[in-house]
Scaffold this active site. Structure first.
Site, PDB file in Angstrom:
ATOM      1  N   GLY A  92     -77.048 -97.268 -20.227  1.00 24.72           N
ATOM      2  CA  GLY A  92     -77.845 -96.574 -21.242  1.00 24.72           C
ATOM      3  C   GLY A  92     -78.758 -95.461 -20.771  1.00 24.72           C
ATOM      4  N   THR A  93     -78.446 -94.820 -19.629  1.00 23.31           N
ATOM      5  CA  THR A  93     -79.330 -93.706 -19.229  1.00 23.31           C
ATOM      6  C   THR A  93     -79.200 -92.517 -20.189  1.00 23.31           C
ATOM      7  OG1 THR A  93     -77.746 -92.643 -17.738  1.00 23.31           O
ATOM      8  CG2 THR A  93     -79.180 -94.309 -16.771  1.00 23.31           C
ATOM      9  N   ASN A  94     -78.018 -92.305 -20.710  1.00 22.59           N
ATOM     10  CA  ASN A  94     -77.878 -91.215 -21.687  1.00 22.59           C
ATOM     11  C   ASN A  94     -78.606 -91.559 -22.979  1.00 22.59           C
ATOM     12  OD1 ASN A  94     -76.245 -88.929 -20.598  1.00 22.59           O
ATOM     13  ND2 ASN A  94     -74.850 -90.616 -20.108  1.00 22.59           N
TER      14      ASN A  94
ATOM     15  N   MET B 110     -67.488 -97.629 -24.323  1.00 20.61           N
ATOM     16  CA  MET B 110     -66.192 -97.759 -23.674  1.00 20.61           C
ATOM     17  C   MET B 110     -65.089 -98.276 -24.594  1.00 20.61           C
ATOM     18  SD  MET B 110     -67.000 -96.259 -21.162  1.00 20.61           S
ATOM     19  CE  MET B 110     -66.734 -96.150 -19.425  1.00 20.61           C
ATOM     20  N   LYS B 111     -65.270 -98.144 -25.893  1.00 20.30           N
ATOM     21  CA  LYS B 111     -64.205 -98.514 -26.831  1.00 20.30           C
ATOM     22  C   LYS B 111     -63.664 -97.241 -27.465  1.00 20.30           C
ATOM     23  CE  LYS B 111     -64.472-102.978 -26.515  1.00 20.30           C
ATOM     24  NZ  LYS B 111     -63.362-103.743 -25.940  1.00 20.30           N
TER      25      LYS B 111
ATOM     26  N   HIS C 124     -68.684 -87.046 -21.415  1.00 19.03           N
ATOM     27  CA  HIS C 124     -67.657 -87.498 -20.478  1.00 19.03           C
ATOM     28  C   HIS C 124     -67.973 -86.949 -19.083  1.00 19.03           C
ATOM     29  CE1 HIS C 124     -63.777 -89.034 -19.288  1.00 19.03           C
ATOM     30  NE2 HIS C 124     -63.583 -87.901 -18.625  1.00 19.03           N
TER      31      HIS C 124
HETATM   32  C1  GAR Z   1     -71.688 -91.941 -18.226  1.00 16.57           C
HETATM   33  O1  GAR Z   1     -71.366 -91.425 -16.971  1.00 16.57           O
HETATM   34  C2  GAR Z   1     -70.730 -91.426 -19.282  1.00 16.57           C
HETATM   35  O2  GAR Z   1     -70.340 -90.103 -19.087  1.00 16.57           O
HETATM   36  C3  GAR Z   1     -69.563 -92.351 -19.099  1.00 16.57           C
HETATM   37  O3  GAR Z   1     -70.153 -93.612 -18.892  1.00 16.57           O
HETATM   38  C4  GAR Z   1     -71.425 -93.445 -18.269  1.00 16.57           C
HETATM   39  C5  GAR Z   1     -72.463 -94.162 -19.091  1.00 16.57           C
HETATM   40  O4  GAR Z   1     -73.708 -94.161 -18.448  1.00 16.57           O
HETATM   41  N1  GAR Z   1     -68.702 -92.339 -20.229  1.00 16.57           N
HETATM   42  C6  GAR Z   1     -67.389 -92.431 -20.136  1.00 16.57           C
HETATM   43  O5  GAR Z   1     -66.804 -92.555 -19.082  1.00 16.57           O
HETATM   44  C7  GAR Z   1     -66.684 -92.369 -21.461  1.00 16.57           C
HETATM   45  N2  GAR Z   1     -65.285 -92.244 -21.271  1.00 16.57           N
HETATM   46  P1  GAR Z   1     -75.019 -94.572 -19.223  1.00 16.57           P
HETATM   47  O6  GAR Z   1     -74.729 -95.926 -19.892  1.00 16.57           O
HETATM   48  O7  GAR Z   1     -76.064 -94.695 -18.167  1.00 16.57           O
HETATM   49  O8  GAR Z   1     -75.316 -93.519 -20.231  1.00 16.57           O
END
Ligand code: GAR
Length: 195
Positions: free
Chosen positions: A20-22, A95-96, A114
């Protein structure tokens, strides 16, 4: 299509599966006075997602969706998006894969981030593949979600240099820092260009 840049803050739902950093970066962005968005609902398919703590800390409504039955899961998602008058969905490490039904209902209203320079390296294990292929550059991309994986219109993209000493972990860390920076910027740009 409904206006995005009206007077009111746009009701946003963020979907997560893990760390969840984003999400954290989007919450910080939404709390700024002039932010165009308000995060109304956080959805996680994973009850142990660390990101849920950001929802709790910031007193944002969250919902855990059991994905054992995808159809039921998505129906529940749709009901809750409607109930909360969500106008924009931001996938943030979700991731779904969403079905065509949701994508059509929220056409041009679902963004994803992405960790690659799309259209290169769609799908999973991007950093591992980038290192294996000895790429000189990688990056991250915010794009609209359509029915093909990681293929919708690109909103914002940032290029990042791959160093010789990089491994998939060091690269993932550096890319993630940039992801956290560009997601809010991409939302601003998207709203600004979709009056
Ligand atoms: C991020 O790097 C995002 O780009 C990737 O998962 C990570 C989630 O990090 N997403 C994918 O690969 C989607 N296909 P976060 O939970 O710290 O935001």
């Amino acid at each position: 299509m409904e206006k995005l840049n009206g007077n009111k803050k746009l009701a946003v739902s963020v979907f997560i599966s893990g760390r969840g950093t984003n999400l954290k970066s989007l919450i910080e962005f939404s709390k700024k006075k002039k932010s165009p968005i308000k995060i109304v609902l956080i959805i996680s398919n994973n009850k142990s997602a660390k990101g849920i703590n950001y929802a709790k800390k910031n007193k944002i409504k969250f919902l855990i969706i059991n994905y054992k039955n995808k159809k039921k899961a998505e129906n529940k998602i749709l009901i809750n998006l409607k109930k909360n008058k969500i106008k924009l969905v931001c996938l943030a490490g979700f991731m779904k894969i969403l079905s065509k039904k949701i994508i059509n209902i929220y056409k041009n209203r679902i963004l994803n981030i992405h960790p690659s320079l799309l259209p290169k390296y769609k799908g999973l294990n991007t950093h591992q593949r980038v290192i294996k292929n000895k790429e000189k550059f990688t990056g991250c991309t915010v794009h609209l979600v359509n029915s093909k994986l990681d293929s919708g219109k690109i909103i914002l993209q940032k290029k990042i240099k791959v160093f010789k000493k990089d491994n998939e972990y060091s690269l993932a860390k550096r890319v993630l820092e940039v992801e956290n920076l560009i997601y809010p910027r991409a939302i601003k740009k998207f709203i600004g260009t979709n009056p």
